[in-house]
Scaffold this active site. Structure first.
Site, short mmCIF file in Angstrom:
data_model
loop_
_atom_site.label_atom_id
_atom_site.label_comp_id
_atom_site.label_asym_id
_atom_site.label_seq_id
_atom_site.Cartn_x
_atom_site.Cartn_y
_atom_site.Cartn_z
N SER A 23 -5.77 60.87 30.06
CA SER A 23 -4.94 61.06 31.39
C SER A 23 -4.65 62.10 31.92
O SER A 23 -3.85 62.25 32.92
CB SER A 23 -3.52 60.28 30.50
OG SER A 23 -3.23 61.03 29.51
N HIS A 50 -5.93 53.72 30.54
CA HIS A 50 -6.27 54.00 32.01
C HIS A 50 -7.35 53.65 32.55
O HIS A 50 -7.63 54.00 33.67
CB HIS A 50 -6.07 55.54 32.11
CG HIS A 50 -4.69 56.09 31.98
ND1 HIS A 50 -3.92 56.22 33.12
CD2 HIS A 50 -3.93 56.69 30.87
CE1 HIS A 50 -2.75 56.68 32.79
NE2 HIS A 50 -2.54 57.00 31.57
N LYS A 58 0.30 49.63 32.86
CA LYS A 58 -0.73 50.73 33.47
C LYS A 58 -1.04 49.69 34.74
O LYS A 58 -0.08 49.07 35.58
CB LYS A 58 -1.53 51.42 33.21
CG LYS A 58 -0.49 52.51 32.27
CD LYS A 58 -1.16 53.39 31.49
CE LYS A 58 -0.05 54.49 30.96
NZ LYS A 58 -0.56 54.77 29.47
C1 LIG Z 1 0.24 54.69 28.20
C2 LIG Z 1 -0.77 54.87 27.28
C3 LIG Z 1 -0.37 54.12 25.89
C4 LIG Z 1 0.94 53.51 25.70
O1 LIG Z 1 1.03 52.40 26.30
P1 LIG Z 1 2.23 51.60 26.73
O2 LIG Z 1 2.05 49.96 26.78
O3 LIG Z 1 3.03 52.17 27.47
O4 LIG Z 1 3.20 51.88 25.26
C5 LIG Z 1 -1.29 54.35 24.85
N1 LIG Z 1 -2.44 54.97 25.06
C6 LIG Z 1 -2.59 55.84 26.20
C7 LIG Z 1 -4.01 56.42 26.33
C8 LIG Z 1 -1.98 55.66 27.42
O5 LIG Z 1 -2.36 56.31 28.47
#
Ligand SMILES: *Cc1c(COP(=O)(O)O)cnc(C)c1O
Length: 397
Positions: free
Chosen positions: A185, A213, A245
C-alpha cells in the site's frame, strides 16, 4: 497519590510535540471525486474507493432495501442467531466471482487476518512474512505461537534462503505458512506471487495472500492478484481480501477450498465471537460484487486514468517510485517537504495526504495518491496541473 493515568497525557503530548499525532480530516457528505474536506471542496485523491462503488446507485439502493427487509442489525454472531440469508448469498457470490470453492466473510479485513492466521499456525510452526506486510498480518502472526521469519521485500531469492534454512530446523516444523500482501500500500508494487507460490510448492508450505489493494484493480475484471498471475487454488491456498477498498463498503473475506472455509468458521475467534455484518453492509457488498461482475468499465477506466496520471507525472520530472498499480507515490524526500506539498495541493483543491517517517524511510517521504475510476479525464488533468504548480513552487521539479 500518583495519578495512574498520567501516561495518557504524557504520551499523547510527546506525539503532538514530534508532529506524529493523527490530525483527523473531516469529510462532510459522501466520499465522491469532489468531496467537502475540512469545509473545502477538493478533488479526492487518496481514498481506497478505487471504483467509486461507495456511491454507486445499485450499491446504495441495496443497502437501503436490506434495512427495510432485514432491519438495522443482525442480532447476533454468525454461529448463533446472526447468520442471515444475505451473508450466505454474499459468500456464494463472492466465491463464484473469485473462482474459489468457497468464501467466508468477516466483519473487517483486520478481523480476517487476526482471526485466521493464529489458527492456521501455532506452536511448532513457522510463518515466513514479507518485511513490508500490513499491520493486521503482523498482529495476526503475533497472536499465533508460531516462530516468525521475515524475508526481504518482494524478494523471492531471500524467501528461498529463509525456506532453505527452515529445512535445517530441528525438530522439523509442523507447518510453514508464507504470507504476503498482494499489492503493497505504500509503494503500489505487486508481490511476485507466481514465484512465491512456486517456492511454497517446492517447500510444502501454505501460501496466504492479502489482496486488499489488488481486488477490483488487478486481474480479469478486478478479480485480484491470483487472477492477475493466472494461478490456481492449489498454488495459493488462502486468498484474503476486504470490502472496505475497491468494493466500497466494509468487511473482510477469505476464499479458498471448502476445507479452508469449514476450518476457518469453526476456529476463527474474531468470526465466532463478534457480531455479524449488519444487513445493509452484507447487501451492499453483494451489490458491489454484482457491479464488478457486470460493469467492466469501472476497472478499465481506473487503469486509463492511472496510465494518464503516471505518464504525465513522470514527464514533469516527479519521482513516482516503482508502483505498478493505481497507487502512485510522489516521492519528495524530506518529511517537511511532503507536508508542505500536501498543504499547498489542498489550497489548490487537491486532497492527498503525506506519508512520512515512521511509515516510510526518513528520506522517502511522499504524497501517496490513489486513482479513482469515478474521476473524469478533466479531473485527472486538474490533479496533474495542481502537482505541477505546487511542485514548481516548492522546487521539487
Ligand atoms: C486495508 C487493509 C487491511 C484491513 O482491511 P479492513 O477491511 O479495512 O480491516 C488488511 N490488509 C491490507 C493489506 C490492507 O491494505
Amino acid at each position: 497519590m500518583r495519578d495512574p493515568t498520567s501516561f495518557l497525557r504524557t504520551e499523547y503530548d510527546e506525539l503532538v510535540h514530534a508532529d506524529l499525532d493523527w490530525k483527523l480530516r473531516l469529510l462532510a457528505g459522501p466520499s465522491t471525486p469532489w468531496s467537502i474536506v475540512d469545509g473545502k471542496k477538493v478533488l479526492m485523491f487518496c481514498s481506497n474507493n478505487y471504483l467509486g462503488l461507495s456511491n454507486h446507485p445499485a450499491v446504495k439502493e441495496a443497502a437501503m432495501e436490506a434495512i427495510r427487509t432485514h432491519g438495522a442489525g443482525s442480532g447476533s454472531v454468525r454461529p448463533i442467531a446472526g447468520n442471515m440469508d444475505l451473508h450466505m448469498e454474499l459468500e456464494r457470490r463472492l466465491a463464484q466471482f473469485k473462482g474459489a470453492e468457497a468464501s467466508l466473510v468477516y466483519q473487517t479485513g483486520f478481523a480476517a487476518n487476526s482471526g485466521l492466521i493464529p489458527q492456521l499456525v501455532g506452536e511448532g510452526d513457522l510463518v515466513v512474512s514479507d518485511e513490508l506486510n500490513h499491520g493486521s498480518i503482523i498482529d495476526g502472526v503475533r497472536l499465533s505461537r508460531a516462530e516468525r521469519a521475515v524475508y526481504k521485500h518482494a524478494d523471492p531469492g531471500d524467501l528461498e534462503r529463509v525456506l532453505d534454512a527452515s529445512e535445517q530446523h530441528s525438530p522439523a516444523y509442523r507447518r510453514i505458512l508464507i504470507i504476503t500482501d498482494g499489492v503493497f500500500s505504500m509503494d503500489g508494487d505487486i508481490a511476485p506471487l507466481d514465484k512465491v507460490s512456486a517456492l511454497g510448492a517446492t517447500h510444502g508450505a501454505m501460501v496466504y495472500v492479502d489482496d486488499a489493494h489488488g481486488e477490483g484493480v488487478l486481474g480479469e475484471g478486478g478479480r485480484g492478484i491470483v487472477s492477475h498471475f493466472h494461478l490456481s487454488r492449489d498454488q495459493v491456498q488462502v486468498e484474503m481480501g476486504t470490502f472496505s477498498k475497491a468494493f466500497g463498503v466494509v468487511g473482510g473475506h477469505v476464499s479458498g477450498s471448502r476445507d479452508l472455509v469449514n476450518f476457518a468458521y469453526n476456529k476463527s475467534r474474531t468470526w465466532l465471537l463478534s457480531g455479524s455484518a449488519p444487513p445493509a453492509v452484507a447487501a451492499a457488498c453483494l451489490a458491489a460484487v454484482d457491479v464488478l461482475e457486470h460493469e467492466t468499465d469501472h476497472v478499465r477506466r481506473l487503469w486509463e486514468h492511472t496510465r494518464r496520471f503516471k505518464r504525465a507525472m513522470a514527464d514533469l520530472g516527479f519521482d513516482i517510485g516503482r508502483s505498478e498499480t493505481p497507487i502512485t507515490p510522489i516521492i519528495v524526500g524530506e518529511s517537511s517537504v511532503a507536508k508542505r506539498l500536501s498543504q499547498r495541493l489542498f489550497e489548490l483543491g487537491l486532497f492527498a495526504l503525506p506519508i512520512v517517517f515512521p511509515m516510510v524511510a526518513k528520506d522517502r517521504a511522499r504524497i501517496r495518491t490513489i486513482m479513482n475510476a469515478a474521476l473524469t479525464v478533466e479531473d485527472v488533468d486538474f490533479a496533474i496541473s495542481a502537482f505541477e504548480t505546487a511542485g514548481k513552487e516548492l522546487s521539487i521539479i
